[in-house]
Design an enzyme around this catalytic site. Sequence first.
Site, mmCIF file in Angstrom:
data_model
loop_
_atom_site.group_PDB
_atom_site.id
_atom_site.type_symbol
_atom_site.label_atom_id
_atom_site.label_comp_id
_atom_site.label_asym_id
_atom_site.label_seq_id
_atom_site.Cartn_x
_atom_site.Cartn_y
_atom_site.Cartn_z
ATOM 1 N N CYS A 1 0.636 -31.500 -9.764
ATOM 2 C CA CYS A 1 1.396 -32.686 -9.362
ATOM 3 C C CYS A 1 1.602 -32.720 -7.850
ATOM 4 O O CYS A 1 1.023 -31.934 -7.138
ATOM 5 C CB CYS A 1 2.715 -32.739 -10.097
ATOM 6 S SG CYS A 1 3.456 -31.130 -10.206
ATOM 7 N N TRP B 1 4.251 -33.377 -13.412
ATOM 8 C CA TRP B 1 3.567 -32.754 -14.552
ATOM 9 C C TRP B 1 4.666 -32.033 -15.306
ATOM 10 O O TRP B 1 5.133 -30.968 -14.896
ATOM 11 C CB TRP B 1 2.483 -31.797 -14.054
ATOM 12 C CG TRP B 1 1.570 -31.320 -15.136
ATOM 13 C CD1 TRP B 1 0.483 -31.976 -15.642
ATOM 14 C CD2 TRP B 1 1.650 -30.083 -15.859
ATOM 15 N NE1 TRP B 1 -0.108 -31.230 -16.626
ATOM 16 C CE2 TRP B 1 0.593 -30.067 -16.783
ATOM 17 C CE3 TRP B 1 2.517 -29.003 -15.816
ATOM 18 C CZ2 TRP B 1 0.368 -29.000 -17.644
ATOM 19 C CZ3 TRP B 1 2.309 -27.939 -16.684
ATOM 20 C CH2 TRP B 1 1.236 -27.947 -17.584
ATOM 21 N N ASN C 1 8.429 -30.219 -7.095
ATOM 22 C CA ASN C 1 7.304 -29.651 -7.836
ATOM 23 C C ASN C 1 7.630 -28.208 -8.111
ATOM 24 O O ASN C 1 8.034 -27.493 -7.195
ATOM 25 C CB ASN C 1 6.021 -29.656 -6.996
ATOM 26 C CG ASN C 1 5.392 -31.018 -6.889
ATOM 27 O OD1 ASN C 1 4.578 -31.231 -6.014
ATOM 28 N ND2 ASN C 1 5.759 -31.937 -7.757
ATOM 29 N N GLU D 1 -18.571 -20.938 -19.694
ATOM 30 C CA GLU D 1 -18.260 -21.998 -18.720
ATOM 31 C C GLU D 1 -18.757 -23.359 -19.230
ATOM 32 O O GLU D 1 -18.061 -24.374 -19.110
ATOM 33 C CB GLU D 1 -18.896 -21.634 -17.362
ATOM 34 C CG GLU D 1 -18.799 -22.706 -16.291
ATOM 35 C CD GLU D 1 -17.374 -23.123 -15.932
ATOM 36 O OE1 GLU D 1 -16.411 -22.490 -16.386
ATOM 37 O OE2 GLU D 1 -17.240 -24.125 -15.202
ATOM 38 N N LYS E 1 -16.472 -26.716 -19.895
ATOM 39 C CA LYS E 1 -16.750 -28.054 -19.329
ATOM 40 C C LYS E 1 -16.674 -29.111 -20.409
ATOM 41 O O LYS E 1 -16.022 -30.130 -20.265
ATOM 42 C CB LYS E 1 -18.162 -28.129 -18.708
ATOM 43 C CG LYS E 1 -18.465 -27.368 -17.450
ATOM 44 C CD LYS E 1 -17.507 -27.537 -16.344
ATOM 45 C CE LYS E 1 -16.402 -26.544 -16.439
ATOM 46 N NZ LYS E 1 -15.413 -26.511 -15.411
ATOM 47 N N GLU F 1 -13.057 -29.509 -22.061
ATOM 48 C CA GLU F 1 -11.928 -29.999 -21.265
ATOM 49 C C GLU F 1 -12.032 -31.478 -20.928
ATOM 50 O O GLU F 1 -11.008 -32.127 -20.734
ATOM 51 C CB GLU F 1 -11.669 -29.144 -20.023
ATOM 52 C CG GLU F 1 -12.693 -29.225 -18.919
ATOM 53 C CD GLU F 1 -12.357 -28.304 -17.735
ATOM 54 O OE1 GLU F 1 -11.177 -28.099 -17.437
ATOM 55 O OE2 GLU F 1 -13.300 -27.806 -17.101
ATOM 56 N N HIS G 1 -21.318 -12.727 -37.243
ATOM 57 C CA HIS G 1 -20.234 -11.842 -37.685
ATOM 58 C C HIS G 1 -18.973 -12.634 -38.033
ATOM 59 O O HIS G 1 -17.884 -12.107 -37.938
ATOM 60 C CB HIS G 1 -19.954 -10.783 -36.616
ATOM 61 C CG HIS G 1 -21.102 -9.863 -36.411
ATOM 62 N ND1 HIS G 1 -21.386 -8.817 -37.269
ATOM 63 C CD2 HIS G 1 -22.085 -9.852 -35.479
ATOM 64 C CE1 HIS G 1 -22.483 -8.197 -36.858
ATOM 65 N NE2 HIS G 1 -22.932 -8.812 -35.777
ATOM 66 N N LYS H 1 -5.110 -29.877 -11.711
ATOM 67 C CA LYS H 1 -6.175 -29.269 -10.921
ATOM 68 C C LYS H 1 -5.788 -27.893 -10.390
ATOM 69 O O LYS H 1 -6.506 -26.931 -10.555
ATOM 70 C CB LYS H 1 -6.527 -30.199 -9.752
ATOM 71 C CG LYS H 1 -7.636 -29.683 -8.844
ATOM 72 C CD LYS H 1 -8.961 -29.643 -9.555
ATOM 73 C CE LYS H 1 -10.086 -29.112 -8.699
ATOM 74 N NZ LYS H 1 -11.276 -28.838 -9.492
#
Length: 596
Positions: free
Chosen positions: A2, A73, A99, A473, A477, A480, A496, A591
């Site tokens: 935020c 946030w 914040n 990764e 991507k 998210e 397994h 972020k």
Amino acid sequence: MCGIVGYIGYEDVKEIILSGLEKLEYRGYDSAGIALVNEDGVNIFKDKGRIKDLRSIVDENVKSYLGIGHTRWATHGVPNRINSHPHQSCSKRFTLVHNGIIENEVDLRNKYLSDVHFESDTDTETIVQLIQKFVDEGEAVELAIRHTMSEIQGSYALAILDKDDPNTIYAAKNKSPLLAGIGEGFNMIGSDAMAMISRTNMFYELEDKEFIKITKDSIDIYTIYGAKIDKKPFKADIDLSDIEKGIYPHYMLKEIEEQPFVIRKIINQYSNENGYPYIEKEIIDDVKDCDKVYIIACGTSYHAGLVGKQLLEKIANKPTEVIIASEFVYNMPLLSKKPLFLFISQSGETADCRSVLVKIKKMGYKSLTITNVKGSTLSRESDYTLLLHAGPEIAVCSTKAYTAQIAVLSILTTLVNNTISIDIFKELSKIANVMESLCDNVDLYRKLAEDYLLGQRSCFYIGRHIDYFVCLEAALKLKEISYIQTEGFAAGELKHGTIALIEDRTPVIAIITQEAINLNTRSNIKEVKARGANTLVITMKKLSTETDQIVIDDVHEMLSPLVAIISAQYIAYYAALQRGCDIDKPRNLAKSVTVE
Ligand code: GLU
């Protein structure tokens, strides 16, 4: 997380603050608000939702030269109008945006504020009520704010207005980032340089527990005890065009396509005058000297760290452990005799990493931070910093920072020791070219996203060896930004247990870049195919078969993550686009994660 923007000067402040807040949108938020001061008093407009919603409720007719704005946030209390910032003290004299998180808010309410009526469910309101309380008890405003700072525990960046003094913004910080922007005839305050860069590129960096008083002609910085501090301003190296989307519909797409350029920039920034790779001798010596590197990171940076471990162990012969920052803080492994801590964080503000840094510094260990943001908290507080030079990364979903982190790690590694003798600049230059040719295939990625992922609820990425780390990764991507539940798996591990989840047409994407495991992963593809999976293969030219869908020109095997991830980034982008998701600002995410 935020953000905060404040301005005091000679121009009407509404647009300055609203557009500043828009520049902070990338950090993630759920509510927004603004306080504008004029002869009628303090005018507050706030609600949950986006800045564009805030724009529609701000009264056009309010003229003001002093204001503060906030994106929230939520940590304490649901996102709604009442919990949105700014908050006011009960007499409405003080107005504040915050914040961060106040950890001892309940104790403070019990101790000092039991007779005060609270409007909101936020921890923030405690701060503004406390300031009012101390002023009511006879303290001068500055003292009351510093007194409050000494009582509150946790993280905060604060901007505070006093109705009785419409020529001043007060601000304070602890752990959460805050900069003061220096102008002519105006001054500003903001969570980062991007919120202010259209007005100024000169800033003061604030340290923890500092208190500032800003008027249109002055910025005075004090310690929490009231002693004045002399600080050197710094010039931010950001171009306005770096933070505009330009021709791109989304920052994420722009940042994916910037990757070849970033790799070339890294080569440039890490060369000495003869064009050879160069990193400060002290850093290289300390890495050589330690008996183990501990990589501490979160999210995408953690995934880059996993690749970093491979590089450090296989190329530099240096034992390396990679640990999730939030785990390390409360569950520290048995450390080696001479550890070196390597922090990886795009923003350099990640609170979980910082907690580890504080802890290991107390233990007397050395630290190196790899980050994109010069002057960020982790960079300032570590012994050494290596910068990514990737330019601002604005999409919440990280792309170019990941590849930049791996590229910087690869240069570091080869300078520490180069047992398999890699000409790192030659390899990275080749990688930049291969990335460029991958970026020419967008139609293919769009089509694959549509064929494989449209209407799907779940997806798997599978790979072995270093490809497994790329799968983690790639899965992050996709999940998210498209909200398709996606997992990255070690290909041999699927049978397994997890193979039970494979149904008819479940998408399984295999990444195969290593000769040693090519056939093994291909066997695993057959296993899932036999159970109905819809399989897709991302591989290198030398390992490819006729039916593989994405074939990448060969690069050095140890560096293949740099190219293997590109098509996965595009596939995530197009899958999210086809599902109508908010690509640059995925739900619930921020972020730079500045809370633990
Ligand atoms: N903890 C405060 C709240 O929940 C501030 C959150 C933020 O940093 O935006 O309102």
